[in-house]
Design a protein around this motif. Structure first.
Motif, PDB file in Angstrom:
ATOM      1  N   UNK A   1       0.843  -1.188   0.000  1.00 33.84           N
ATOM      2  CA  UNK A   1       0.000   0.000   0.000  1.00 33.84           C
ATOM      3  C   UNK A   1       0.880   1.239   0.000  1.00 33.84           C
ATOM      4  N   UNK A   2       0.321   2.297  -0.562  1.00 32.66           N
ATOM      5  CA  UNK A   2       1.079   3.526  -0.746  1.00 32.66           C
ATOM      6  C   UNK A   2       0.773   4.519   0.358  1.00 32.66           C
ATOM      7  N   UNK A   3       1.783   5.226   0.811  1.00 29.66           N
ATOM      8  CA  UNK A   3       1.624   6.286   1.807  1.00 29.66           C
ATOM      9  C   UNK A   3       2.448   7.467   1.328  1.00 29.66           C
ATOM     10  N   UNK A   4       1.816   8.321   0.511  1.00 29.11           N
ATOM     11  CA  UNK A   4       2.556   9.397  -0.117  1.00 29.11           C
ATOM     12  C   UNK A   4       3.580   8.815  -1.073  1.00 29.11           C
ATOM     13  N   UNK A   5       4.829   9.175  -0.906  1.00 28.64           N
ATOM     14  CA  UNK A   5       5.884   8.656  -1.772  1.00 28.64           C
ATOM     15  C   UNK A   5       6.413   7.313  -1.291  1.00 28.64           C
ATOM     16  N   UNK A   6       5.956   6.853  -0.135  1.00 31.90           N
ATOM     17  CA  UNK A   6       6.475   5.615   0.457  1.00 31.90           C
ATOM     18  C   UNK A   6       5.566   4.436   0.137  1.00 31.90           C
ATOM     19  N   UNK A   7       6.182   3.318  -0.213  1.00 33.53           N
ATOM     20  CA  UNK A   7       5.452   2.060  -0.403  1.00 33.53           C
ATOM     21  C   UNK A   7       5.698   1.172   0.822  1.00 33.53           C
ATOM     22  N   UNK A   8       4.620   0.711   1.429  1.00 33.78           N
ATOM     23  CA  UNK A   8       4.708  -0.168   2.599  1.00 33.78           C
ATOM     24  C   UNK A   8       4.248  -1.568   2.219  1.00 33.78           C
ATOM     25  N   UNK A   9       4.800  -2.557   2.922  1.00 36.70           N
ATOM     26  CA  UNK A   9       4.442  -3.959   2.671  1.00 36.70           C
ATOM     27  C   UNK A   9       4.089  -4.639   3.993  1.00 36.70           C
ATOM     28  N   UNK A  10       3.195  -5.616   3.908  1.00 40.83           N
ATOM     29  CA  UNK A  10       2.813  -6.390   5.079  1.00 40.83           C
ATOM     30  C   UNK A  10       2.308  -7.754   4.625  1.00 40.83           C
ATOM     31  N   UNK A  11       2.289  -8.690   5.545  1.00 42.37           N
ATOM     32  CA  UNK A  11       1.715 -10.001   5.241  1.00 42.37           C
ATOM     33  C   UNK A  11       0.220  -9.871   5.012  1.00 42.37           C
ATOM     34  N   UNK A  12      -0.292 -10.609   4.051  1.00 43.67           N
ATOM     35  CA  UNK A  12      -1.748 -10.653   3.891  1.00 43.67           C
ATOM     36  C   UNK A  12      -2.352 -11.334   5.119  1.00 43.67           C
ATOM     37  N   UNK A  13      -3.493 -10.848   5.525  1.00 40.11           N
ATOM     38  CA  UNK A  13      -4.136 -11.403   6.722  1.00 40.11           C
ATOM     39  C   UNK A  13      -5.230 -12.403   6.396  1.00 40.11           C
ATOM     40  N   UNK A  14      -5.739 -12.371   5.174  1.00 45.61           N
ATOM     41  CA  UNK A  14      -6.835 -13.247   4.801  1.00 45.61           C
ATOM     42  C   UNK A  14      -6.449 -14.102   3.601  1.00 45.61           C
ATOM     43  N   UNK A  15      -7.141 -15.219   3.441  1.00 42.79           N
ATOM     44  CA  UNK A  15      -6.936 -16.070   2.279  1.00 42.79           C
ATOM     45  C   UNK A  15      -6.109 -17.306   2.595  1.00 42.79           C
ATOM     46  N   UNK A  16      -6.307 -18.344   1.792  1.00 42.84           N
ATOM     47  CA  UNK A  16      -5.613 -19.613   2.012  1.00 42.84           C
ATOM     48  C   UNK A  16      -4.107 -19.478   1.836  1.00 42.84           C
ATOM     49  N   UNK A  17      -3.671 -18.678   0.854  1.00 40.64           N
ATOM     50  CA  UNK A  17      -2.240 -18.502   0.631  1.00 40.64           C
ATOM     51  C   UNK A  17      -1.592 -17.825   1.832  1.00 40.64           C
ATOM     52  N   UNK A  18      -2.296 -16.830   2.400  1.00 39.69           N
ATOM     53  CA  UNK A  18      -1.761 -16.119   3.568  1.00 39.69           C
ATOM     54  C   UNK A  18      -1.668 -17.045   4.775  1.00 39.69           C
TER      55      UNK A  18
END
Length: 337
Positions: free
Chosen positions: A68-85
């Motif tokens: 997800x984007x926060x201004x000029x910064x791109x942030x990453x996180x683990x997905x919380x939902x779904x079988x792959x997560x």
């Protein structure tokens, strides 16, 4: 009982391929402890930004992490939902914290977070004097928080959204109640403070996002509880913020607002940039009704008498739609998006 995965054979192979590489496995372990930027990850792993970005792209495509984007910064996180997560989390759990590489990564993560916390606290300290002078005008935060817990109750909720999250205090206060929390704020400096506070508290199930309270970067109807703590008096048109907050609620969801009762301390306009000098019960009830909500409970917390004192009011409202199995929710008046 753990939910059983329903991944197809091809998808299962894709997930395993995506995670079966040393750098990508290290990235997954790091992101399991909270949201991080590309810069954070390059500093921790000591690898180039293009290489880290390529690994992150593969993990995103496999459905293991999200960006997800926060201004000029791109942030990453683990997905919380779904079988792959869910499979990714099971793989991460198998990684030994005693492994030398993982231990080194965690040590570097601690250093990155400490540096971020120092910057955040420096901003907080620069503004603390003004906030303290305002707090002296109303009842103590402990009394307000006690009332909030009583009004919300102890029943767990799936998801909580805190608008104008500031220091992230409500995400800490209600940590035992929600499965997933999110805080939104328009100030990058306050987001840094909130992230630092959540990290210090060891809360990894809440995330922080940059966003406009009038135009939230979220889909409608995703939260059981939305909170707005001491935000509305800064807004010229708070009724539209209430409408947007209501848009976030699932049928039957609740909106909790903390703000000031009407007062005459005009100096707050100049000293603290207050656009509104408090809100009456009648005004709030009208705004709730227009947003498809009904008032459940209100509380006025009055300070000791003084020439200049502020009454803190708490309003708890509920979405009027009822979710009935097999039926669509009852429609309510359109809200401003």
């Amino acid at each position: 009982m753990t939910a059983r995965s329903s991944l197809s054979l091809n998808k299962l192979v894709d997930v395993l391929k995506a995670s079966a590489e040393t750098t990508r496995m290290r990235l997954l372990v790091l992101l399991s402890s909270g949201d991080l930027t590309v810069t954070d990850l390059t500093d921790i792993l000591g690898q180039s930004q293009p290489r880290i970005s390529r690994h992150l792209k593969l993990l995103t495509e496999a459905g293991l992490i999200e960006r997800y984007q926060e201004g000029a910064w791109a942030w990453f996180r683990l997905r919380r939902e779904g079988d792959a997560a869910r499979l990714a989390r099971r793989i991460i759990e198998e990684a030994s914290s005693g492994d030398a590489v993982i231990a080194r990564d965690q040590s570097r993560l601690g250093q990155v977070r400490a540096a971020r916390a120092d910057k955040a606290m420096a901003y907080f300290s620069r503004n603390a004097e003004g906030w303290d002078s305002l707090r002296r005008l109303h009842v103590g935060e402990a009394e307000v928080e006690k009332a909030l817990r009583e009004m919300v109750g102890e029943a767990p909720v799936d998801s909580l959204l805190d608008l104008g999250t500031g220091t992230g205090r409500l995400l800490q206060l209600f940590e035992s109640l929600y499965r997933h929390g999110m805080g939104i704020d328009a100030s990058r400096e306050m987001l840094a403070v909130a992230r630092s506070n959540l990290e210090k508290s060891g809360i990894s199930k809440a995330s922080i996002r940059l966003g406009d309270i009038f135009n939230l970067p979220l889909e409608s109807g995703g939260f059981d509880l939305v909170t707005v703590h001491q935000v509305l008096h800064y807004l010229d048109e708070p009724q539209f913020a209430i409408s947007e907050a209501a848009r976030m609620l699932r049928p039957g969801g609740r909106l909790l607002i903390v703000d000031f009762a009407p007062h005459g301390i005009d100096a707050l306009r100049h000293d603290h940039h207050h656009a509104r000098l408090g809100f009456s019960h009648e005004t709030m009830a009208d705004w709730f009704k227009a947003a498809g909500l009904e008032v459940v409970e209100t509380r006025d917390l009055q300070p000791e008498k003084g020439d200049e004192a502020l009454t803190v009011t708490i309003w708890l409202a509920r979405d009027r739609r009822m979710e009935i199995a097999g039926e669509a929710p009852v429609k309510i008046a359109a809200r401003r998006a």
